[in-house]
Motif scaffolding. Structure first.
Motif, PDB file in Angstrom:
ATOM      1  N   MET A   1       0.782  -1.128   0.063  1.00  0.00           N
ATOM      2  CA  MET A   1       0.151   0.062  -0.042  1.00  0.00           C
ATOM      3  C   MET A   1       1.030   1.288  -0.087  1.00  0.00           C
ATOM      4  SD  MET A   1      -3.242   0.888   2.671  1.00  0.00           S
ATOM      5  CE  MET A   1      -4.141  -0.307   1.964  1.00  0.00           C
ATOM      6  N   PRO A   2       0.763   1.973  -0.994  1.00  0.00           N
ATOM      7  CA  PRO A   2       1.763   3.128  -1.276  1.00  0.00           C
ATOM      8  C   PRO A   2       1.052   4.166  -0.088  1.00  0.00           C
ATOM      9  CG  PRO A   2       0.565   2.690  -3.313  1.00  0.00           C
ATOM     10  CD  PRO A   2       0.161   1.967  -2.287  1.00  0.00           C
ATOM     11  N   GLN A   3       2.613   4.904   0.472  1.00  0.00           N
ATOM     12  CA  GLN A   3       1.972   5.968   1.250  1.00  0.00           C
ATOM     13  C   GLN A   3       2.325   7.470   0.447  1.00  0.00           C
ATOM     14  OE1 GLN A   3       4.946   7.670   4.438  1.00  0.00           O
ATOM     15  NE2 GLN A   3       3.475   6.546   5.818  1.00  0.00           N
ATOM     16  N   ILE A   4       1.237   8.135   0.759  1.00  0.00           N
ATOM     17  CA  ILE A   4       1.339   9.653   0.002  1.00  0.00           C
ATOM     18  C   ILE A   4       1.512  10.604   1.009  1.00  0.00           C
ATOM     19  CG2 ILE A   4      -0.291  11.438  -1.043  1.00  0.00           C
ATOM     20  CD1 ILE A   4      -1.788   8.724  -2.319  1.00  0.00           C
ATOM     21  N   ILE A   5       2.149  11.571   0.826  1.00  0.00           N
ATOM     22  CA  ILE A   5       2.331  12.679   1.759  1.00  0.00           C
ATOM     23  C   ILE A   5       1.699  13.887   1.353  1.00  0.00           C
ATOM     24  CG2 ILE A   5       4.153  14.149   2.881  1.00  0.00           C
ATOM     25  CD1 ILE A   5       6.207  11.692   2.161  1.00  0.00           C
ATOM     26  N   PHE A   6       0.830  14.399   2.179  1.00  0.00           N
ATOM     27  CA  PHE A   6       0.044  15.561   1.757  1.00  0.00           C
ATOM     28  C   PHE A   6       0.813  16.611   2.996  1.00  0.00           C
ATOM     29  CE2 PHE A   6      -3.118  12.260   1.106  1.00  0.00           C
ATOM     30  CZ  PHE A   6      -3.940  12.916  -0.292  1.00  0.00           C
ATOM     31  N   ILE A   7       1.000  17.843   2.178  1.00  0.00           N
ATOM     32  CA  ILE A   7       1.636  18.875   2.660  1.00  0.00           C
ATOM     33  C   ILE A   7       0.740  20.124   2.614  1.00  0.00           C
ATOM     34  CG2 ILE A   7       3.611  20.426   2.907  1.00  0.00           C
ATOM     35  CD1 ILE A   7       5.326  18.296   1.609  1.00  0.00           C
ATOM     36  N   VAL A  53       0.538  18.922  -7.313  1.00  0.00           N
ATOM     37  CA  VAL A  53       1.492  17.564  -7.376  1.00  0.00           C
ATOM     38  C   VAL A  53       3.043  18.293  -7.174  1.00  0.00           C
ATOM     39  CG1 VAL A  53       2.280  15.813  -8.771  1.00  0.00           C
ATOM     40  CG2 VAL A  53      -0.121  16.607  -9.004  1.00  0.00           C
ATOM     41  N   ASP A  54       3.671  17.745  -6.472  1.00  0.00           N
ATOM     42  CA  ASP A  54       4.830  18.154  -6.307  1.00  0.00           C
ATOM     43  C   ASP A  54       5.845  17.972  -7.709  1.00  0.00           C
ATOM     44  OD1 ASP A  54       7.231  18.755  -3.859  1.00  0.00           O
ATOM     45  OD2 ASP A  54       8.233  17.354  -5.133  1.00  0.00           O
ATOM     46  N   ASP A  55       6.607  18.721  -7.912  1.00  0.00           N
ATOM     47  CA  ASP A  55       7.442  18.626  -9.131  1.00  0.00           C
ATOM     48  C   ASP A  55       8.026  17.524  -9.458  1.00  0.00           C
ATOM     49  OD1 ASP A  55       6.708  21.547  -9.776  1.00  0.00           O
ATOM     50  OD2 ASP A  55       8.411  22.153  -8.813  1.00  0.00           O
ATOM     51  N   ALA A  56       8.542  16.685  -8.669  1.00  0.00           N
ATOM     52  CA  ALA A  56       9.280  15.404  -8.765  1.00  0.00           C
ATOM     53  C   ALA A  56       8.356  14.420  -9.311  1.00  0.00           C
ATOM     54  CB  ALA A  56       9.988  15.012  -7.610  1.00  0.00           C
ATOM     55  N   ARG A  83      -3.821  19.929 -10.225  1.00  0.00           N
ATOM     56  CA  ARG A  83      -4.629  18.854 -10.572  1.00  0.00           C
ATOM     57  C   ARG A  83      -5.819  18.561  -9.674  1.00  0.00           C
ATOM     58  NH1 ARG A  83      -2.292  14.338 -13.253  1.00  0.00           N
ATOM     59  NH2 ARG A  83      -4.689  13.841 -13.551  1.00  0.00           N
ATOM     60  N   LEU A  84      -6.909  17.916 -10.120  1.00  0.00           N
ATOM     61  CA  LEU A  84      -7.826  17.446  -9.461  1.00  0.00           C
ATOM     62  C   LEU A  84      -7.554  16.163  -8.816  1.00  0.00           C
ATOM     63  CD1 LEU A  84     -11.017  18.742 -11.465  1.00  0.00           C
ATOM     64  CD2 LEU A  84      -9.919  19.915  -9.597  1.00  0.00           C
ATOM     65  N   SER A  85      -7.710  16.214  -7.400  1.00  0.00           N
ATOM     66  CA  SER A  85      -7.154  14.969  -6.848  1.00  0.00           C
ATOM     67  C   SER A  85      -7.949  13.496  -7.288  1.00  0.00           C
ATOM     68  CB  SER A  85      -6.811  15.112  -5.419  1.00  0.00           C
ATOM     69  OG  SER A  85      -8.151  15.370  -4.793  1.00  0.00           O
ATOM     70  N   CYS A  86      -9.250  14.009  -7.595  1.00  0.00           N
ATOM     71  CA  CYS A  86     -10.161  12.833  -7.903  1.00  0.00           C
ATOM     72  C   CYS A  86      -9.740  12.209  -9.253  1.00  0.00           C
ATOM     73  CB  CYS A  86     -11.661  13.184  -8.072  1.00  0.00           C
ATOM     74  SG  CYS A  86     -12.064  14.352  -9.504  1.00  0.00           S
ATOM     75  N   ILE A  98       4.092  13.069  -3.394  1.00  0.00           N
ATOM     76  CA  ILE A  98       3.910  14.362  -2.647  1.00  0.00           C
ATOM     77  C   ILE A  98       2.810  15.202  -3.089  1.00  0.00           C
ATOM     78  CG2 ILE A  98       5.125  16.460  -1.609  1.00  0.00           C
ATOM     79  CD1 ILE A  98       7.727  14.700  -1.432  1.00  0.00           C
ATOM     80  N   ILE A  99       1.785  15.595  -2.377  1.00  0.00           N
ATOM     81  CA  ILE A  99       0.655  16.278  -2.879  1.00  0.00           C
ATOM     82  C   ILE A  99       0.780  17.558  -1.885  1.00  0.00           C
ATOM     83  CG2 ILE A  99      -1.653  16.718  -3.078  1.00  0.00           C
ATOM     84  CD1 ILE A  99      -0.404  14.749  -5.322  1.00  0.00           C
ATOM     85  N   HIS A 100       0.697  18.747  -2.375  1.00  0.00           N
ATOM     86  CA  HIS A 100       0.380  19.858  -1.426  1.00  0.00           C
ATOM     87  C   HIS A 100      -1.082  20.384  -1.834  1.00  0.00           C
ATOM     88  CE1 HIS A 100       4.695  20.636  -1.539  1.00  0.00           C
ATOM     89  NE2 HIS A 100       4.797  19.828  -2.407  1.00  0.00           N
ATOM     90  N   THR A 101      -1.642  20.895  -0.794  1.00  0.00           N
ATOM     91  CA  THR A 101      -3.223  21.455  -0.749  1.00  0.00           C
ATOM     92  C   THR A 101      -2.842  22.889  -0.614  1.00  0.00           C
ATOM     93  OG1 THR A 101      -3.341  21.147   1.761  1.00  0.00           O
ATOM     94  CG2 THR A 101      -4.010  19.282   0.383  1.00  0.00           C
ATOM     95  N   PRO A 102      -3.856  23.434  -1.435  1.00  0.00           N
ATOM     96  CA  PRO A 102      -4.090  24.869  -1.408  1.00  0.00           C
ATOM     97  C   PRO A 102      -4.456  25.544  -0.043  1.00  0.00           C
ATOM     98  CG  PRO A 102      -5.761  23.974  -2.709  1.00  0.00           C
ATOM     99  CD  PRO A 102      -4.939  22.857  -2.348  1.00  0.00           C
ATOM    100  N   GLU A 103      -4.277  26.759  -0.128  1.00  0.00           N
ATOM    101  CA  GLU A 103      -4.575  27.503   1.321  1.00  0.00           C
ATOM    102  C   GLU A 103      -6.300  27.336   1.455  1.00  0.00           C
ATOM    103  OE1 GLU A 103      -4.441  31.771   3.329  1.00  0.00           O
ATOM    104  OE2 GLU A 103      -3.311  31.428   1.507  1.00  0.00           O
ATOM    105  N   ARG A 104      -6.858  27.490   0.147  1.00  0.00           N
ATOM    106  CA  ARG A 104      -8.373  27.431   0.032  1.00  0.00           C
ATOM    107  C   ARG A 104      -8.722  26.820  -1.203  1.00  0.00           C
ATOM    108  NH1 ARG A 104     -11.323  32.764  -1.749  1.00  0.00           N
ATOM    109  NH2 ARG A 104      -9.720  33.484  -3.103  1.00  0.00           N
TER     110      ARG A 104
END
Length: 106
Positions: A1-7, A53-56, A83-86, A98-104
Motif C-alpha cells: 500500500m503506497p504512502q502519500i504525503i500531503f503537505i 502535485v510536487d514537481d518531482a 490537478r484535481l485529486s479525484c 507528495i501532494i500539496h493542498t492549497p490554502e483554500r
C-alpha cells in the motif's frame, strides 16, 4: 500500500496509506486530510479537490484530461502543477507521492 504525503499551505506534513487503484482524493477523504472538500464525490464536476502535485511527481501522475483542465478553471490559485485529486489514480509506483493542498478551495 503506497504512502502519500500531503503537505498543507503552512508546510505541515500528513503521511497516509493509500490503496492502489483508488484516487488521491479518496485517500485524502478516508484519512481526514484537511483542505480536500470533494463536493462532487470524485465525478470531476467541481474543483474542490484541487491540489498541487510536487514537481518531482508531475510525470508520474500524468497530465490532466481536457475535462479536468476545464474544471480547473473554477479552482483558486491554479498553477502549472495543479490537478484535481479525484483524477489521479494511485499505483504502487507512487509510493512517496507528495501532494500539496492549497490554502483554500475555489
Amino acid at each position: 500500500m503506497p504512502q502519500i504525503i500531503f503537505i498543507d499551505h503552512a508546510g505541515e506534513k500528513r503521511p497516509v496509506d493509500a490503496a492502489a487503484g483508488s484516487t488521491v482524493m479518496e485517500a485524502a477523504i478516508k484519512n481526514g486530510v484537511p483542505g480536500i472538500v470533494a463536493e462532487c464525490g470524485g465525478a470531476c464536476a467541481c474543483a474542490t479537490c484541487h491540489v498541487y502535485v510536487d514537481d518531482a511527481w508531475k510525470e508520474a501522475t500524468g497530465e490532466p484530461s481536457h475535462m479536468e483542465e476545464d474544471m480547473l478553471d473554477f479552482a483558486f490559485d491554479v498553477k502549472p502543477t495543479s490537478r484535481l485529486s479525484c483524477q489521479i489514480k494511485i499505483t504502487d509506483a507512487m509510493a512517496g507521492l507528495i501532494i500539496h493542498t492549497p490554502e483554500r478551495q475555489g
